[in-house]
Design an enzyme around this catalytic site. Structure first.
Site, short mmCIF file in Angstrom:
data_model
loop_
_atom_site.label_atom_id
_atom_site.label_comp_id
_atom_site.label_asym_id
_atom_site.label_seq_id
_atom_site.Cartn_x
_atom_site.Cartn_y
_atom_site.Cartn_z
N LYS A 1 56.96 42.23 -92.87
CA LYS A 1 57.41 41.03 -92.16
C LYS A 1 57.58 39.92 -93.17
CE LYS A 1 57.90 38.95 -88.13
NZ LYS A 1 59.20 38.50 -88.66
N LYS B 1 48.83 37.02 -96.02
CA LYS B 1 48.79 36.17 -94.82
C LYS B 1 48.66 37.01 -93.54
CE LYS B 1 51.79 32.79 -94.93
NZ LYS B 1 52.96 31.92 -94.71
N LYS C 1 59.85 39.70 -98.23
CA LYS C 1 60.62 38.46 -98.35
C LYS C 1 62.03 38.82 -98.81
CE LYS C 1 59.88 34.10 -97.72
NZ LYS C 1 58.97 33.54 -96.70
P1 NAD Z 1 61.38 21.40 -92.85
O1 NAD Z 1 62.62 21.64 -93.64
O2 NAD Z 1 61.49 21.04 -91.41
O3 NAD Z 1 60.55 20.22 -93.55
C1 NAD Z 1 60.40 20.10 -94.92
C2 NAD Z 1 60.33 18.61 -95.23
O4 NAD Z 1 60.03 18.45 -96.62
C3 NAD Z 1 61.64 17.87 -94.98
O5 NAD Z 1 61.36 16.68 -94.24
C4 NAD Z 1 62.11 17.48 -96.39
O6 NAD Z 1 62.79 16.22 -96.42
C5 NAD Z 1 60.76 17.36 -97.11
N1 NAD Z 1 60.89 17.41 -98.55
C6 NAD Z 1 61.69 18.19 -99.32
N2 NAD Z 1 61.51 17.86 -100.64
C7 NAD Z 1 60.56 16.90 -100.66
C8 NAD Z 1 59.93 16.15 -101.70
N3 NAD Z 1 60.27 16.37 -102.98
N4 NAD Z 1 59.00 15.24 -101.38
C9 NAD Z 1 58.67 15.01 -100.10
N5 NAD Z 1 59.23 15.69 -99.07
C10 NAD Z 1 60.15 16.61 -99.36
O7 NAD Z 1 60.47 22.67 -93.07
P2 NAD Z 1 59.22 23.17 -92.21
O8 NAD Z 1 59.66 24.25 -91.32
O9 NAD Z 1 58.50 21.99 -91.66
O10 NAD Z 1 58.34 23.84 -93.36
C11 NAD Z 1 57.59 23.03 -94.24
C12 NAD Z 1 56.85 23.89 -95.23
O11 NAD Z 1 56.02 24.80 -94.55
C13 NAD Z 1 57.72 24.73 -96.18
O12 NAD Z 1 57.08 24.80 -97.42
C14 NAD Z 1 57.70 26.10 -95.54
O13 NAD Z 1 57.90 27.12 -96.51
C15 NAD Z 1 56.29 26.12 -95.00
N6 NAD Z 1 56.15 27.04 -93.89
C16 NAD Z 1 56.91 26.89 -92.77
C17 NAD Z 1 56.78 27.80 -91.74
C18 NAD Z 1 57.59 27.64 -90.49
O14 NAD Z 1 57.46 28.49 -89.60
N7 NAD Z 1 58.35 26.58 -90.34
C19 NAD Z 1 55.86 28.85 -91.83
C20 NAD Z 1 55.08 28.97 -92.98
C21 NAD Z 1 55.25 28.05 -94.01
#
Ligand code: NAD
Length: 413
Positions: free
Chosen positions: A64, A88, A100
């Site tokens: 996954k 995880k 991935k």
């Molecule tokens: P998202 O794209 O909605 O939010 C990411 C945010 O980070 C955006 O607001 C963007 O402007 C900001 N950002 C980018 N570069 C930046 C910087 N240099 N400084 C400050 N802010 C910055 O993504 P998300 O779905 O909220 O995911 C956020 C994180 O969580 C990612 O690292 C993702 O890999 C991780 N994650 C997400 C999920 C999921 O299901 N959404 C699951 C596991 C991990």
């Protein structure tokens, strides 16, 4: 990146004493496929894009993991992220292994039709792997919404039947699950609630969040409702800061209208967010942002890793020395994959659950997993990161040993 991540596994293995055979099985991915995707551009030219899928381990079930479209995608990153998914899924006890995938492409430079061709070409190239019993992709960076809809349609076309359980993170209309949009933020909050006592985060404890996107917003609103005070947030275009606590409803409206939290209030430079004085720091944007140098400058007591890999392996020991506890990504952000699993189960059974049932199951899993990590931390008198790896390693070790250990074959008791 892959080697740096393996370091954490080796550290956990040294604490519990894992048989070298198990480490050999986990040290290298089961299968990695790298291809060239020749995609027709709107101007008639053909662009060969590099695309990958890495399946790290299937000892606990089908693999996954998300598919990301980003210019920096490369084989080392895919292997590292697949390995992370193995850890995880084991921490939250899902019957999966880790994978991935990705395409090295800048989606902002593509037209909608070009993006559709890339998405469908990816599925055609990896169709042998994609299957509800073998490898189940999901969205990742720049592959949300319609990209997953195209991929779901393409796999159904290729296999000559609907295959909703072969891809998760689908739009609701195509078999997606309620609660998937908020799952990562919800899961991080549930995990934190279960740890608040250990972490000493009482009412009014201050929170700073880097990356005020989907997951962070959900987390922030629930944290504020539970008595924490969100004082600083940032995104890629700006930051907002109010030591008295940000008005999150007004901040949310500002972000929706302007696309950024910048210019909302305060004069915080987004680059200074990580070193803002606070009780809880939540990196929720990018990997590798807290390296050894940043770790020395932090002014927080605790870190909750919503982003994948925000702390580099060489910063771990500095955090330990400075008494800063990190709630590791493989636990804190596992809510997303936990609800992906619920989506998969609903697709396979054809029985679709209401939102409160999803919330109940997510809460139960996140609480149980957090308590299991806490128990390992206490048993081995170690930090939460080591404890999460020890828990994952134990479950993987049990699965690997179930087909026989060296002790069994040598006839020893
Ligand atoms: P998202 O794209 O909605 O939010 C990411 C945010 O980070 C955006 O607001 C963007 O402007 C900001 N950002 C980018 N570069 C930046 C910087 N240099 N400084 C400050 N802010 C910055 O993504 P998300 O779905 O909220 O995911 C956020 C994180 O969580 C990612 O690292 C993702 O890999 C991780 N994650 C997400 C999920 C999921 O299901 N959404 C699951 C596991 C991990």
């Amino acid at each position: 990146m892959f080697n740096a991540i393996k370091e954490r596994l080796e550290r956990a293995a040294a604490i519990v004493g894992v048989h070298p055979d198990v480490m050999e099985v986990l040290r290298w991915p089961k299968e990695t496929l790298a291809v060239s995707l020749p995609v027709r551009m709107d101007d008639g030219s053909i662009r060969p894009l590099k695309a990958f899928r890495c399946r790290h381990s299937e000892v606990r079930g089908p693999t996954k993991g998300g598919i990301r479209f980003h210019p920096s995608v490369n084989i080392d990153e895919m292997m590292a992220l697949a390995f992370w998914m193995t850890m995880k899924t084991a921490v939250v006890d899902l019957p999966y292994g880790g994978a991935k995938g990705g395409v090295a492409v800048d989606t902002k430079a593509l037209s909608p039709t070009e993006l559709e061709r890339v998405s469908r070409a990816y599925v055609r190239a990896f169709a042998e792997m994609i299957d509800e019993h073998r490898d189940i992709p999901a969205p990742d960076m720049y592959t949300g919404g319609i990209v997953i809809a195209w991929m779901t349609e393409e796999i159904a076309t290729l296999k000559r039947r609907p295959m909703p359980a072969a891809i998760t993170g689908k739009p609701l209309q195509l078999g997606g699950s309620l609660g998937r949009d908020t799952a990562t933020g919800d899961g991080a909050f549930i995990c934190l609630e279960a740890l608040r006592e250990r972490l000493g985060l009482g009412d009014g404890a201050t929170v700073a969040i880097q990356g005020y996107g989907n997951a962070a917003r959900v987390f922030a609103e629930r944290a504020a409702a539970a008595g924490l005070k969100v004082i600083a947030v940032s995104d890629s275009s700006g930051a907002a800061h109010d030591p008295a606590g940000l008005d999150l409803a007004a901040l949310g409206r500002h972000k929706d209208e302007t696309g950024t939290v910048g210019s909302f209030t305060g004069d915080l430079d987004p680059d200074d967010l990580l070193t803002t004085k606070c009780d809880l720091l939540v990196p929720a944007a990018l990997d590798g942002v807290i390296d050894a140098a940043v770790a020395c400058e932090l002014q927080c007591r605790t870190i909750l890793e919503i982003a994948n890999g925000p702390v580099t392996a060489d910063a771990d020991s500095i955090l330990v020395e400075r008494g800063i506890e990190a709630v590791p990504d493989i636990l804190a952000n596992a809510g997303g994959v936990a609800v992906s699993y619920l989506e998969w189960v609903q697709n396979k059974t054809g029985d679709y659950w209401p939102a409160d049932e999803i919330e109940r199951r997510l809460s139960q899993r996140m609480q149980a997993s957090t308590e299991a990590v806490l128990a390992k931390a206490e048993t081995y008198d170690t930090n939460l990161r080591n404890a999460a790896y020890i828990l994952a390693l134990g479950r993987l070790c049990d699965a690997i040993s179930a087909t026989g250990t060296q002790t069994y074959y040598n006839g020893e008791s």
